[in-house]
Design a protein around this motif. Structure first.
Motif, PDB file in Angstrom:
ATOM      1  N   MET A 141       0.857  -1.193   0.000  1.00  0.00           N
ATOM      2  CA  MET A 141       0.000   0.000   0.000  1.00  0.00           C
ATOM      3  C   MET A 141       0.891   1.240   0.000  1.00  0.00           C
ATOM      4  O   MET A 141       1.800   1.360   0.824  1.00  0.00           O
ATOM      5  CB  MET A 141      -0.900   0.002   1.238  1.00  0.00           C
ATOM      6  N   ARG A 142       0.615   2.163  -0.928  1.00  0.00           N
ATOM      7  CA  ARG A 142       1.394   3.391  -1.047  1.00  0.00           C
ATOM      8  C   ARG A 142       0.452   4.582  -0.902  1.00  0.00           C
ATOM      9  O   ARG A 142      -0.565   4.667  -1.611  1.00  0.00           O
ATOM     10  CB  ARG A 142       2.134   3.436  -2.384  1.00  0.00           C
ATOM     11  N   ILE A 143       0.789   5.475   0.008  1.00  0.00           N
ATOM     12  CA  ILE A 143      -0.112   6.595   0.338  1.00  0.00           C
ATOM     13  C   ILE A 143       0.665   7.910   0.297  1.00  0.00           C
ATOM     14  O   ILE A 143       1.761   8.005   0.858  1.00  0.00           O
ATOM     15  CB  ILE A 143      -0.722   6.422   1.737  1.00  0.00           C
ATOM     16  N   ILE A 144       0.089   8.901  -0.355  1.00  0.00           N
ATOM     17  CA  ILE A 144       0.579  10.276  -0.251  1.00  0.00           C
ATOM     18  C   ILE A 144      -0.367  11.042   0.660  1.00  0.00           C
ATOM     19  O   ILE A 144      -1.594  10.953   0.517  1.00  0.00           O
ATOM     20  CB  ILE A 144       0.662  10.969  -1.629  1.00  0.00           C
ATOM     21  N   ILE A 145       0.210  11.776   1.604  1.00  0.00           N
ATOM     22  CA  ILE A 145      -0.574  12.629   2.492  1.00  0.00           C
ATOM     23  C   ILE A 145      -0.054  14.051   2.360  1.00  0.00           C
ATOM     24  O   ILE A 145       1.157  14.288   2.395  1.00  0.00           O
ATOM     25  CB  ILE A 145      -0.480  12.174   3.961  1.00  0.00           C
ATOM     26  N   SER A 146      -0.980  14.987   2.205  1.00  0.00           N
ATOM     27  CA  SER A 146      -0.595  16.387   2.072  1.00  0.00           C
ATOM     28  C   SER A 146      -1.410  17.244   3.026  1.00  0.00           C
ATOM     29  O   SER A 146      -2.616  17.051   3.190  1.00  0.00           O
ATOM     30  CB  SER A 146      -0.808  16.867   0.629  1.00  0.00           C
ATOM     31  N   GLY A 147      -0.747  18.170   3.664  1.00  0.00           N
ATOM     32  CA  GLY A 147      -1.405  19.094   4.584  1.00  0.00           C
ATOM     33  C   GLY A 147      -0.327  19.867   5.315  1.00  0.00           C
ATOM     34  O   GLY A 147       0.729  19.306   5.612  1.00  0.00           O
ATOM     35  N   GLY A 148      -0.554  21.115   5.576  1.00  0.00           N
ATOM     36  CA  GLY A 148       0.524  21.844   6.241  1.00  0.00           C
ATOM     37  C   GLY A 148       0.149  23.261   6.607  1.00  0.00           C
ATOM     38  O   GLY A 148      -1.007  23.656   6.538  1.00  0.00           O
ATOM     39  N   GLY A 149       1.172  23.996   6.998  1.00  0.00           N
ATOM     40  CA  GLY A 149       0.996  25.383   7.422  1.00  0.00           C
ATOM     41  C   GLY A 149       0.932  25.505   8.921  1.00  0.00           C
ATOM     42  O   GLY A 149       1.645  26.302   9.522  1.00  0.00           O
ATOM     43  N   THR A 150       0.073  24.703   9.557  1.00  0.00           N
ATOM     44  CA  THR A 150      -0.083  24.736  11.012  1.00  0.00           C
ATOM     45  C   THR A 150      -0.060  23.315  11.559  1.00  0.00           C
ATOM     46  O   THR A 150      -0.325  22.351  10.841  1.00  0.00           O
ATOM     47  CB  THR A 150      -1.413  25.399  11.422  1.00  0.00           C
ATOM     48  N   GLY A 151       0.210  23.214  12.853  1.00  0.00           N
ATOM     49  CA  GLY A 151       0.191  21.911  13.500  1.00  0.00           C
ATOM     50  C   GLY A 151      -1.168  21.249  13.424  1.00  0.00           C
ATOM     51  O   GLY A 151      -1.269  20.019  13.411  1.00  0.00           O
ATOM     52  N   GLY A 152      -2.231  22.065  13.349  1.00  0.00           N
ATOM     53  CA  GLY A 152      -3.584  21.527  13.260  1.00  0.00           C
ATOM     54  C   GLY A 152      -3.840  20.736  11.993  1.00  0.00           C
ATOM     55  O   GLY A 152      -4.758  19.914  11.941  1.00  0.00           O
ATOM     56  N   HIS A 153      -3.046  20.976  10.954  1.00  0.00           N
ATOM     57  CA  HIS A 153      -3.145  20.184   9.731  1.00  0.00           C
ATOM     58  C   HIS A 153      -2.108  19.065   9.698  1.00  0.00           C
ATOM     59  O   HIS A 153      -2.333  18.020   9.076  1.00  0.00           O
ATOM     60  CB  HIS A 153      -2.940  21.073   8.499  1.00  0.00           C
ATOM     61  N   ILE A 154      -0.971  19.293  10.356  1.00  0.00           N
ATOM     62  CA  ILE A 154       0.144  18.352  10.248  1.00  0.00           C
ATOM     63  C   ILE A 154      -0.006  17.163  11.191  1.00  0.00           C
ATOM     64  O   ILE A 154       0.135  16.004  10.782  1.00  0.00           O
ATOM     65  CB  ILE A 154       1.473  19.072  10.523  1.00  0.00           C
ATOM     66  N   TYR A 155      -0.287  17.413  12.468  1.00  0.00           N
ATOM     67  CA  TYR A 155      -0.330  16.319  13.433  1.00  0.00           C
ATOM     68  C   TYR A 155      -1.463  15.323  13.158  1.00  0.00           C
ATOM     69  O   TYR A 155      -1.262  14.106  13.319  1.00  0.00           O
ATOM     70  CB  TYR A 155      -0.394  16.865  14.853  1.00  0.00           C
ATOM     71  N   PRO A 156      -2.661  15.769  12.743  1.00  0.00           N
ATOM     72  CA  PRO A 156      -3.659  14.772  12.333  1.00  0.00           C
ATOM     73  C   PRO A 156      -3.175  13.913  11.170  1.00  0.00           C
ATOM     74  O   PRO A 156      -3.456  12.714  11.116  1.00  0.00           O
ATOM     75  CB  PRO A 156      -4.865  15.630  11.932  1.00  0.00           C
TER      76      PRO A 156
END
Length: 372
Positions: free
Chosen positions: A1-16
């Motif tokens: 299984m290969r997954i790309i995850i994108s999200g950023g800018g704040t910890g509220g997007h990164i840690y989840p």
């Protein structure tokens, strides 16, 4: 299984995103995960430290008004979609997940155009502009709140899944006794946990000065206040000027930052918080009654909508930032802690709203989208 995850800018997007990644790695054999963000965001520092592979694209967020900057941003976005497509073609993911922030826009759009299964995770009651746009392209929308569904009425019903917001597993595994001991709190007192975010909250800190004066030396209530690094010294200084010696008060602990928030949550009987999605997810997972003071400058005023969703269910009391005073905060604390039945009811309602398995639910949703 290969997954790309994108999200950023704040910890509220990164840690989840990190939490979802770890759950996916538990569930899938030979799971390979690549994070995509920007080199300027917090993700560039956090993700490599978490041990995940990391790739970057150049992208800017749109201003919430007509401007020439937005025109330039649109041209930049076209390039970032192309760059995202190259990353996707090279990595060959089975699914692409976006957890918020403008960086995930080009990544999810490129994945959709390449017919890769996609998920966006909307944490707030009021969706962000990026997720509103992406909702027209993605396969699944994982909602943190049922109330957010009304903003996706143009989507197919099968696209929308209410999952709750991901929280760190330590939030649930932390024990009250351990938290009390580690933080120097008394086991026979009700604990009020006050947190304005990692940088603190000036309006909350200002009101807390009066709260200190009122509750100092109280034999039934203790306060653990996380001020934020920038305001810690002034809060300690103000206390001394008011005649409160924290070391002898016996029931007030002030810290600039807490590195183990799960232990503090485990020890809390009442929380005074802003209304960011991640913080509320942790409070409800633990079933902690709350006094919520939404950050007034959040995009689309989404923090107030988040807070009202809890208040509507009886899990929280909301005080608008511009109406916050020390006397109002004191009265609210007294009313809640002085009425065990009300506090117990709020705790029960909060627990009912909690989704401690949200990260696992989203990870399983991602695995289910893998094409044969």
């Amino acid at each position: 299984m290969r997954i790309i995850i994108s999200g950023g800018g704040t910890g509220g997007h990164i840690y989840p995103a990190v939490t979802i990644a770890r759950e996916a790695a538990k569930l899938a054999d030979n799971c390979e995960i690549l994070f995509v963000g920007t080199k300027h965001g917090l993700e560039a520092d956090i993700i490599p430290k978490e041990g995940f592979s990391f790739a970057t694209i150049e992208v800017r967020g749109l201003e919430r008004r007509l401007s020439w900057q937005n025109v330039r941003t649109l041209f930049t976005t076209v390039g970032s979609v192309w760059n995202s497509a190259q990353i996707i073609k090279n990595f060959r993911p089975d699914v692409v997940i976006g957890t918020g922030g403008y960086v995930c826009g080009p990544v999810l759009l490129a994945a959709s155009l390449l017919k890769i299964p996609t998920i966006i995770q909307e944490q707030n009651v009021i969706p962000g502009i990026t997720n509103k746009i992406l909702s027209r392209f993605v396969d699944k929308i994982a909602l943190g709140y049922q109330d957010a569904a009304v903003y996706f009425t143009k989507c197919r019903p099968e696209q929308i899944v209410v999952t709750g917001n991901p929280i760190r597993p330590e939030v649930m595994s932390a024990k009250r006794e351990e938290g009390l001991t580690e933080l120097g709190l008394a086991p026979d007192k009700l604990t009020v946990l006050v947190v304005g975010g990692s940088r603190g909250a000036r309006s909350i800190n200002k009101a807390m000065s009066g709260v200190y004066n009122y509750f100092s030396g109280n034999s039934q209530i203790q306060i653990l206040h996380v001020t934020g690094q920038s305001e810690y010294n002034s809060m300690v200084g103000n206390s001394k000027q008011s005649g409160i010696e924290l070391s002898s008060a016996g029931n007030i602990i002030i810290k600039p930052y807490l590195y183990n928030m799960p232990l503090a949550l485990a020890a809390a009987d009442l929380a005074i918080f802003r209304a960011g999605a991640v913080g509320l997810a942790e409070l409800t997972a633990r079933g902690i009654p709350a006094i919520l003071i939404p950050y007034p400058f959040a995009a689309e005023n989404h923090q107030e909508f988040n807070a009202r969703a809890l208040e509507k269910q009886g899990a929280a009391v909301v005080i608008i930032d511009k109406e916050l005073t020390d006397s109002k905060l004191i009265d609210t604390i007294k009313r809640l802690l002085g009425n065990p039945e009300v506090l117990s009811s709020m705790a029960k309602k909060s627990k009912e709203l909690g989704c401690p398995q949200a990260a696992e639910t989203i990870a399983r949703l991602a695995l289910s989208l893998k094409k044969p």
